[in-house]
Design a protein around this motif. Structure first.
Motif, PDB file in Angstrom:
ATOM      1  N   SER A 117      -7.940   4.068  -6.151  1.00  0.00           N
ATOM      2  CA  SER A 117      -8.944   5.118  -5.996  1.00  0.00           C
ATOM      3  C   SER A 117      -8.425   6.350  -5.270  1.00  0.00           C
ATOM      4  O   SER A 117      -9.015   7.425  -5.369  1.00  0.00           O
ATOM      5  CB  SER A 117     -10.162   4.570  -5.251  1.00  0.00           C
ATOM      6  OG  SER A 117      -9.794   4.122  -3.954  1.00  0.00           O
ATOM      7  N   HIS A 145      -3.235   0.367  -3.737  1.00  0.00           N
ATOM      8  CA  HIS A 145      -3.006  -0.971  -3.191  1.00  0.00           C
ATOM      9  C   HIS A 145      -2.611  -1.917  -4.321  1.00  0.00           C
ATOM     10  O   HIS A 145      -3.320  -2.008  -5.322  1.00  0.00           O
ATOM     11  CB  HIS A 145      -4.296  -1.451  -2.495  1.00  0.00           C
ATOM     12  CG  HIS A 145      -4.304  -2.884  -2.080  1.00  0.00           C
ATOM     13  ND1 HIS A 145      -5.471  -3.618  -1.982  1.00  0.00           N
ATOM     14  CD2 HIS A 145      -3.304  -3.734  -1.715  1.00  0.00           C
ATOM     15  CE1 HIS A 145      -5.189  -4.839  -1.566  1.00  0.00           C
ATOM     16  NE2 HIS A 145      -3.888  -4.936  -1.404  1.00  0.00           N
ATOM     17  N   TYR A 169       0.840  -1.196   0.000  1.00  0.00           N
ATOM     18  CA  TYR A 169       0.000   0.000   0.000  1.00  0.00           C
ATOM     19  C   TYR A 169       0.879   1.253   0.000  1.00  0.00           C
ATOM     20  O   TYR A 169       1.943   1.278   0.624  1.00  0.00           O
ATOM     21  CB  TYR A 169      -0.875   0.054   1.260  1.00  0.00           C
ATOM     22  CG  TYR A 169      -1.779  -1.137   1.469  1.00  0.00           C
ATOM     23  CD1 TYR A 169      -1.316  -2.285   2.105  1.00  0.00           C
ATOM     24  CD2 TYR A 169      -3.111  -1.107   1.053  1.00  0.00           C
ATOM     25  CE1 TYR A 169      -2.135  -3.366   2.318  1.00  0.00           C
ATOM     26  CE2 TYR A 169      -3.939  -2.193   1.258  1.00  0.00           C
ATOM     27  CZ  TYR A 169      -3.451  -3.325   1.897  1.00  0.00           C
ATOM     28  OH  TYR A 169      -4.272  -4.403   2.103  1.00  0.00           O
ATOM     29  N   GLN A 193      -4.759  -3.311  -7.257  1.00  0.00           N
ATOM     30  CA  GLN A 193      -6.061  -3.765  -6.773  1.00  0.00           C
ATOM     31  C   GLN A 193      -7.025  -2.595  -6.611  1.00  0.00           C
ATOM     32  O   GLN A 193      -8.216  -2.715  -6.849  1.00  0.00           O
ATOM     33  CB  GLN A 193      -5.881  -4.480  -5.438  1.00  0.00           C
ATOM     34  CG  GLN A 193      -7.129  -5.096  -4.875  1.00  0.00           C
ATOM     35  CD  GLN A 193      -7.568  -6.311  -5.678  1.00  0.00           C
ATOM     36  OE1 GLN A 193      -6.765  -6.979  -6.299  1.00  0.00           O
ATOM     37  NE2 GLN A 193      -8.858  -6.596  -5.661  1.00  0.00           N
ATOM     38  N   ASP A 194      -6.476  -1.470  -6.163  1.00  0.00           N
ATOM     39  CA  ASP A 194      -7.321  -0.313  -5.872  1.00  0.00           C
ATOM     40  C   ASP A 194      -6.440   0.921  -5.990  1.00  0.00           C
ATOM     41  O   ASP A 194      -5.465   1.042  -5.249  1.00  0.00           O
ATOM     42  CB  ASP A 194      -7.902  -0.436  -4.458  1.00  0.00           C
ATOM     43  CG  ASP A 194      -8.797   0.735  -4.058  1.00  0.00           C
ATOM     44  OD1 ASP A 194      -9.383   0.669  -2.956  1.00  0.00           O
ATOM     45  OD2 ASP A 194      -8.907   1.716  -4.820  1.00  0.00           O
ATOM     46  N   VAL A 250      -1.722  -5.967  -5.175  1.00  0.00           N
ATOM     47  CA  VAL A 250      -1.623  -7.359  -4.774  1.00  0.00           C
ATOM     48  C   VAL A 250      -0.636  -7.992  -5.761  1.00  0.00           C
ATOM     49  O   VAL A 250      -0.921  -8.073  -6.959  1.00  0.00           O
ATOM     50  CB  VAL A 250      -2.969  -8.093  -4.831  1.00  0.00           C
ATOM     51  CG1 VAL A 250      -2.780  -9.572  -4.495  1.00  0.00           C
ATOM     52  CG2 VAL A 250      -3.969  -7.449  -3.892  1.00  0.00           C
TER      53      VAL A 250
END
Lengths: 112, 113
Positions: free
Chosen positions: A58, A48, A33, A55-56, A50
């Motif tokens: 935003s 984030h 992260y 993954q994210d 993985v």
């Protein structure tokens, strides 16, 4: 066991320049992260990974920020071109699937 | 955007005092609530709370989560100067496969000798 390490610890650049921050997570941690704390505000999520996949993302403020995670190991966060409001402390954290996140010491970025 | 709110924002006590730090949040569906201690650089992990009403302890520190009232507290008994730090509370998101943390502003604790 080595913790999360970040480089550099401090960077001072001029507005318009490019800076690349690096994070080496704890070995074996698939989750990585990026967070940022600007002065006077709370720590905020940026993105984030993985393994090598995003993954994210935003929380990424705009397209001047580019994060990569080569081969699912270390990660870089590039800011190009840097603006004054990008100043702050950038934290990296890593975790296994369901465990707590371990944080690096942060990179203090100052844009002048 | 849901928030995590910590109180007080700052606190000054003397060694030996007991302190209670508060953390409230707005979302009922989340994975866990975490407490971190930040002294100089890296936030260091203290507790992860997932179940309501179960106290977690580590030495002089303890923490509990109340999912009905949407808050958590961190207690420090017999404070020492080494407890001086910023204490961070964070809610771990359950949405998707992300474990991202949503942080409060932090409580700055100063313990005087």
């Amino acid at each position: 066991e080595a913790g999360v390490t970040q480089f550099p610890s401090h960077s001072v650049i001029e507005k318009g320049q490019t800076v690349t921050l690096r994070c080496d997570p704890i070995s074996g941690h698939d989750n990585l992260y990026w967070y940022r704390r600007v002065m006077g505000k709370e720590i905020k999520f940026l993105l984030h990974f993985v393994k090598e996949s995003k993954q994210d993302e935003s929380g990424m403020p705009n397209n001047r920020f580019l994060a990569e995670r080569t081969g699912g190991t270390y990660s870089t966060l590039k800011v190009q071109p840097a603006e004054l409001e990008d100043s702050g402390v950038y934290f990296c954290a890593s975790s296994q699937i369901t465990t707590e996140a371990f944080f690096g010491q942060g990179t203090r970025l100052t844009v002048v | 955007e849901d928030k995590v709110v910590q109180s007080p924002l700052s606190l000054v006590v003397h060694e030996g005092d007991t302190v209670t730090l508060n953390c409230s949040y707005e979302v009922t569906n989340f994975r866990s609530l975490l407490w971190y201690k930040q002294e100089k650089k890296a936030p260091t992990f203290l507790f992860m709370l997932t179940s309501s009403g179960i106290e977690k302890k580590s030495g002089r520190l303890s923490s509990i989560l109340d999912k009905k009232e949407l808050f958590s507290i961190l207690n420090i008994t017999a404070t020492q100067t080494g407890d001086s730090a910023i204490y961070l509370c964070a809610r771990q998101s359950r949405s998707g496969n992300t474990g991202k943390l949503i942080f409060g502003q932090g409580t700055t604790l100063q313990v005087k000798p």
